[in-house]
Design a protein around this motif. Structure first.
Motif, PDB file in Angstrom:
ATOM      1  N   GLN A  73       0.264   6.865 -12.928  1.00  0.00           N
ATOM      2  CA  GLN A  73       1.227   7.470 -12.000  1.00  0.00           C
ATOM      3  C   GLN A  73       1.388   6.605 -10.751  1.00  0.00           C
ATOM      4  OE1 GLN A  73      -1.334   9.241 -13.363  1.00  0.00           O
ATOM      5  NE2 GLN A  73      -0.274  10.688 -14.681  1.00  0.00           N
ATOM      6  N   ASP A  74       0.267   6.038 -10.267  1.00  0.00           N
ATOM      7  CA  ASP A  74       0.335   5.132  -9.111  1.00  0.00           C
ATOM      8  C   ASP A  74       1.223   3.935  -9.431  1.00  0.00           C
ATOM      9  OD1 ASP A  74      -1.452   6.632  -7.574  1.00  0.00           O
ATOM     10  OD2 ASP A  74      -3.196   5.427  -8.140  1.00  0.00           O
ATOM     11  N   GLU A  76       3.608   3.685 -11.614  1.00  0.00           N
ATOM     12  CA  GLU A  76       5.006   4.098 -11.715  1.00  0.00           C
ATOM     13  C   GLU A  76       5.600   4.354 -10.332  1.00  0.00           C
ATOM     14  OE1 GLU A  76       8.728   5.058 -12.747  1.00  0.00           O
ATOM     15  OE2 GLU A  76       7.259   4.026 -13.968  1.00  0.00           O
ATOM     16  N   ARG A  77       4.828   5.005  -9.448  1.00  0.00           N
ATOM     17  CA  ARG A  77       5.349   5.316  -8.114  1.00  0.00           C
ATOM     18  C   ARG A  77       5.531   4.049  -7.280  1.00  0.00           C
ATOM     19  NH1 ARG A  77       1.088   8.570  -6.237  1.00  0.00           N
ATOM     20  NH2 ARG A  77       2.037   8.555  -4.194  1.00  0.00           N
ATOM     21  N   ARG A  78       4.589   3.104  -7.386  1.00  0.00           N
ATOM     22  CA  ARG A  78       4.735   1.839  -6.652  1.00  0.00           C
ATOM     23  C   ARG A  78       5.924   1.057  -7.218  1.00  0.00           C
ATOM     24  NH1 ARG A  78       0.106  -2.638  -6.720  1.00  0.00           N
ATOM     25  NH2 ARG A  78       0.954  -2.917  -8.794  1.00  0.00           N
ATOM     26  N   ARG A  80       8.553   2.322  -8.583  1.00  0.00           N
ATOM     27  CA  ARG A  80       9.768   2.999  -8.111  1.00  0.00           C
ATOM     28  C   ARG A  80      10.079   2.578  -6.669  1.00  0.00           C
ATOM     29  NH1 ARG A  80      10.306   8.459  -5.750  1.00  0.00           N
ATOM     30  NH2 ARG A  80      12.502   9.019  -5.902  1.00  0.00           N
ATOM     31  N   LEU A  81       9.044   2.534  -5.826  1.00  0.00           N
ATOM     32  CA  LEU A  81       9.220   2.085  -4.447  1.00  0.00           C
ATOM     33  C   LEU A  81       9.801   0.663  -4.436  1.00  0.00           C
ATOM     34  CD1 LEU A  81       8.651   2.499  -1.346  1.00  0.00           C
ATOM     35  CD2 LEU A  81       6.418   1.456  -1.774  1.00  0.00           C
ATOM     36  N   ASP A 109      13.279  10.889  -0.480  1.00  0.00           N
ATOM     37  CA  ASP A 109      11.819  10.883  -0.408  1.00  0.00           C
ATOM     38  C   ASP A 109      11.276   9.479  -0.144  1.00  0.00           C
ATOM     39  OD1 ASP A 109      12.569  10.434  -3.282  1.00  0.00           O
ATOM     40  OD2 ASP A 109      10.400  10.256  -3.539  1.00  0.00           O
ATOM     41  N   ILE A 110      11.927   8.462  -0.684  1.00  0.00           N
ATOM     42  CA  ILE A 110      11.495   7.076  -0.439  1.00  0.00           C
ATOM     43  C   ILE A 110      11.747   6.715   1.025  1.00  0.00           C
ATOM     44  CG2 ILE A 110      11.990   4.648  -0.969  1.00  0.00           C
ATOM     45  CD1 ILE A 110      10.601   5.748  -3.331  1.00  0.00           C
ATOM     46  N   GLN A 113       9.220   8.344   3.242  1.00  0.00           N
ATOM     47  CA  GLN A 113       7.917   7.666   3.204  1.00  0.00           C
ATOM     48  C   GLN A 113       7.936   6.441   4.119  1.00  0.00           C
ATOM     49  OE1 GLN A 113       6.231   6.750  -0.688  1.00  0.00           O
ATOM     50  NE2 GLN A 113       7.370   8.464  -1.562  1.00  0.00           N
ATOM     51  N   TRP A 130       2.985  -0.302   0.005  1.00  0.00           N
ATOM     52  CA  TRP A 130       2.362   0.762  -0.781  1.00  0.00           C
ATOM     53  C   TRP A 130       1.012   1.160  -0.189  1.00  0.00           C
ATOM     54  CZ3 TRP A 130       3.403   4.303  -4.233  1.00  0.00           C
ATOM     55  CH2 TRP A 130       2.431   4.785  -5.092  1.00  0.00           C
ATOM     56  N   ASN A 135      -1.709   4.515  -0.242  1.00  0.00           N
ATOM     57  CA  ASN A 135      -1.960   4.456  -1.676  1.00  0.00           C
ATOM     58  C   ASN A 135      -2.886   3.294  -2.019  1.00  0.00           C
ATOM     59  OD1 ASN A 135       0.053   6.574  -2.493  1.00  0.00           O
ATOM     60  ND2 ASN A 135       1.402   5.157  -1.448  1.00  0.00           N
TER      61      ASN A 135
END
Length: 142
Positions: A73-74, A76-78, A80-81, A109-110, A113, A130, A135
């Motif tokens: 998940q980390d 994927e989220r990084r 995406r960022l 949401d990005i 952040q 990140w 994170n």
């Protein structure tokens, strides 16, 4: 490739290294019979599952887990960022990153952040951004 395999040659004597090198070159060059075998080696092969192709990983493509210190998940989220912060924004400070993310039509949401980043710091990479967002990155980089 595991770390152990990359360092394997340092664990052998020079004579064994030379012998291994000859064995490998024989495998790489083939038996020298010519014909279609030689042509085979000229056709580029697609990257295997264990080889990186791009810096972003589409959802569902992470078959072998994630780098040490990160969950899938980390990753994927990084990833995406990173899709909303392009290389033209780096190195850049908070304002440059926010402007770049908006230019790339980042979701709220990005942007939110990025607005939470401290002012006055220039980030060199998406991984630094990140980490600044609280994170974790791969532990192998340290």
């Amino acid at each position: 490739m595991s770390e152990g395999m990359e360092r394997a040659s340092s664990k052998h004597s020079p004579r064994v290294d030379e012998q291994m090198s000859q064995e490998v070159s024989g495998l790489v060059q083939g038996p020298g019979t010519g014909g279609s075998r030689v042509e085979e080696h000229r056709v580029p092969e697609p990257a295997g599952e264990d080889q990186p192709e791009t810096t972003t990983a589409p959802a569902g493509e992470l078959r072998t887990g994630a780098p040490k210190g990160m969950s899938s998940q980390d990753v994927e989220r990084r990833s995406r960022l990173g899709r909303f912060i392009t290389m033209s924004a780096l190195p850049g400070d908070r304002e440059a990153l926010i402007a770049n993310a908006r230019d790339n039509e980042a979701p709220d949401d990005i942007v939110a952040q990025l607005q939470g980043l401290p002012e006055g710091i220039r980030y060199q990479t998406v991984s630094e951004v990140w980490a600044a967002l609280g994170n974790k990155n791969e532990t192998t980089r340290w």
